[in-house]
Design an enzyme around this catalytic site. Structure first.
Site, PDB file in Angstrom:
ATOM      1  N   LEU A 118       0.813  -1.211   0.000  1.00  0.00           N
ATOM      2  CA  LEU A 118       0.000   0.000   0.000  1.00  0.00           C
ATOM      3  C   LEU A 118       0.848   1.263   0.000  1.00  0.00           C
ATOM      4  O   LEU A 118       0.426   2.301  -0.499  1.00  0.00           O
ATOM      5  CB  LEU A 118      -0.931   0.001   1.222  1.00  0.00           C
ATOM      6  CG  LEU A 118      -1.841  -1.227   1.371  1.00  0.00           C
ATOM      7  CD1 LEU A 118      -2.655  -1.125   2.652  1.00  0.00           C
ATOM      8  CD2 LEU A 118      -2.753  -1.370   0.164  1.00  0.00           C
ATOM      9  N   ASP A 167      -1.236  14.267  14.526  1.00  0.00           N
ATOM     10  CA  ASP A 167      -1.202  14.138  13.066  1.00  0.00           C
ATOM     11  C   ASP A 167      -2.611  13.889  12.528  1.00  0.00           C
ATOM     12  O   ASP A 167      -2.838  12.971  11.734  1.00  0.00           O
ATOM     13  CB  ASP A 167      -0.259  13.010  12.650  1.00  0.00           C
ATOM     14  CG  ASP A 167       0.184  13.126  11.188  1.00  0.00           C
ATOM     15  OD1 ASP A 167       0.011  14.220  10.601  1.00  0.00           O
ATOM     16  OD2 ASP A 167       0.697  12.140  10.638  1.00  0.00           O
TER      17      ASP A 167
END
Length: 436
Positions: free
Chosen positions: A181, A298
């Site tokens: 990915l 984040d």
């Protein structure tokens, strides 16, 4: 392909097809080595086999050399009890098991018993075969049970994942790699299938740059992510299943979300109303995290995974830290985060708390309502400067009742910002009532 007979363990020779079966046969009995090699080559002619006469304890001293194989077959002569147990019994199996990223080990036992079978499996063997019962059909069946059928048609995505893992030297035991990915240098994220859980998972992997991995600051963030996520058992945070590490590699096995992340849905045209519904779900998830004393640091669309149309889960706690934790993994003045979603205090390399996450939520709210980021520039320093100095942009007229909420989320000074998620939710509820 010829069988490679060697007296010591060596990394397997490189082959043109990265999905070929790679087997290490370690046995003092030359006849057993030849028999096992013949059985495997008959079933899988393209296999790469390394045969050696190393004992189990010798294999344990060469852990790094084992990582390039798909399978290890090793002979154990339990009739020679004194030699076997003088070498530390089955402690060598435990050492390989505790090493983390190793291929499955199948014990081919001579003069064993039910007791030795139980002991070897408990010590870390993946399977146990009595030598007197050994046949090609039995061996091939056990290998297919452990690894799947290497002859089955691997997709291009699977081959890509295997190539990447081979390049990094990562071979996570118990997982079938399905897709890569993401990949960047020492890090890779794989879609995999867990044979134990019988479900798809995400494997986040990290390789050492040089020296011991455990001394690497990136490893410390990796381990911290596992420890923080392990604290939760809640749908608002991605599930985590396993953390394995040795001196050279580590991986985290995490929950896979087939519906994808918020960024993917925004690119497809999510719509403001659906976006607001998911924003409310994000606030719920963030409140859970903050109440546990953790700052994510984040928050961005790609770290918000969709469970269904109105529930989300947070991922990627690699930058997260506990508010009460005085061990700071960042250096003063060092910038960590994603520039478009950083708070002013992050942009300046200052200390952060829950209010930094709320600022990032403000950026995301503006993007959900307008399809654009509030602060854009040609380079990262210019974007960070806007976070610190630029005024909050105006929302389009239809969403103007939400402007006070947005403005307070995006206050430059943390003291002027919302202090907790509950306050955001309260004001947001009132503003949405005006829209109706």
């Amino acid at each position: 392909m010829a069988v490679n007979l060697q007296s010591t363990v060596a990394a397997p020779a490189s082959v043109s097809a990265p999905d070929r079966l790679r087997v290490l046969i370690a046995a003092g009995d030359q006849t057993l080595r030849a028999t096992l090699s013949r059985y495997i080559m008959r079933e899988w002619p393209a296999a790469t086999i390394t045969a050696c006469n190393d004992s189990g304890p010798m294999l344990a001293r060469k852990l790094h050399a084992l990582h390039g194989y798909d399978l290890i077959l090793t002979g154990c002569d339990f009739a020679s009890n004194s030699r076997l147990w003088d070498d530390g019994g089955l402690r060598w199996l435990e050492q390989i098991r505790d090493g983390g990223l190793h291929p499955p080990i199948v014990i081919v036992a001579d003069c064993g018993s039910e007791y030795t079978a139980v002991q070897t499996m408990a010590a870390g063997a993946a399977d146990y075969l009595p030598q007197e019962l050994l046949s090609r059909e039995l061996l091939i069946g056990r290998i297919q049970r452990l690894l799947g059928d290497p002859n089955s048609g691997a997709t291009e995505l699977t081959r890509k994942a295997r190539r990447t893992a081979a390049h990094m030297g990562v071979r996570p035991y118990g997982y079938e790699l399905l897709d890569c990915l993401d990949y960047s240098g020492r890090r890779a994220v794989f879609l995999a299938r867990s044979r134990e859980l019988e479900r798809q998972v995400v494997l986040k992997t990290l390789c050492a740059e040089e020296g011991a991995l455990t001394l690497d600051p990136e490893y410390q963030r990796f381990a911290r992510e596992f420890n923080l996520i392990s604290y939760f058992n809640h749908p608002a945070v991605a599930g985590i299943f396993e953390f394995k590490a040795n001196r050279h590699h580590c991986y985290i096995a995490m929950e896979y979300f087939p519906r994808g992340d918020l960024r993917q849905h925004m690119r497809r045209g999510l719509g403001a109303e659906a976006g607001l519904q998911l924003f409310g779900a994000l606030l719920d998830a963030l409140q859970l995290v903050h109440e546990a004393g953790i700052v994510h640091r984040d928050i961005k669309p790609s770290n918000v995974m969709l469970r269904d149309k109105d529930r989300v889960a947070l991922i990627d706690f690699g930058l997260a830290r506990q508010v009460s934790d005085f061990v700071n993994l960042t250096i003063a003045g060092e910038v960590h985060g994603t520039p478009y979603y950083m708070s002013p205090e992050q942009a300046e390399g200052n200390e952060t708390d829950e209010r930094s996450d709320l600022y990032s939520c403000g950026i995301l709210l503006f993007e959900l309502l307008t399809g654009e980021k509030p602060f854009r520039a040609a380079n990262v320093p210019a974007i960070l400067d806007q976070h610190v100095h630029a005024p909050v942009p105006e929302l389009p007229a239809p969403w103007r009742p939400l402007q006070p909420v947005l403005a307070r989320l995006l206050e430059k000074a943390p003291k002027a910002r919302y202090q907790d998620v509950a306050s955001v939710r309260s004001d947001l509820r009132k503003a949405l009532a005006e829209l109706r």
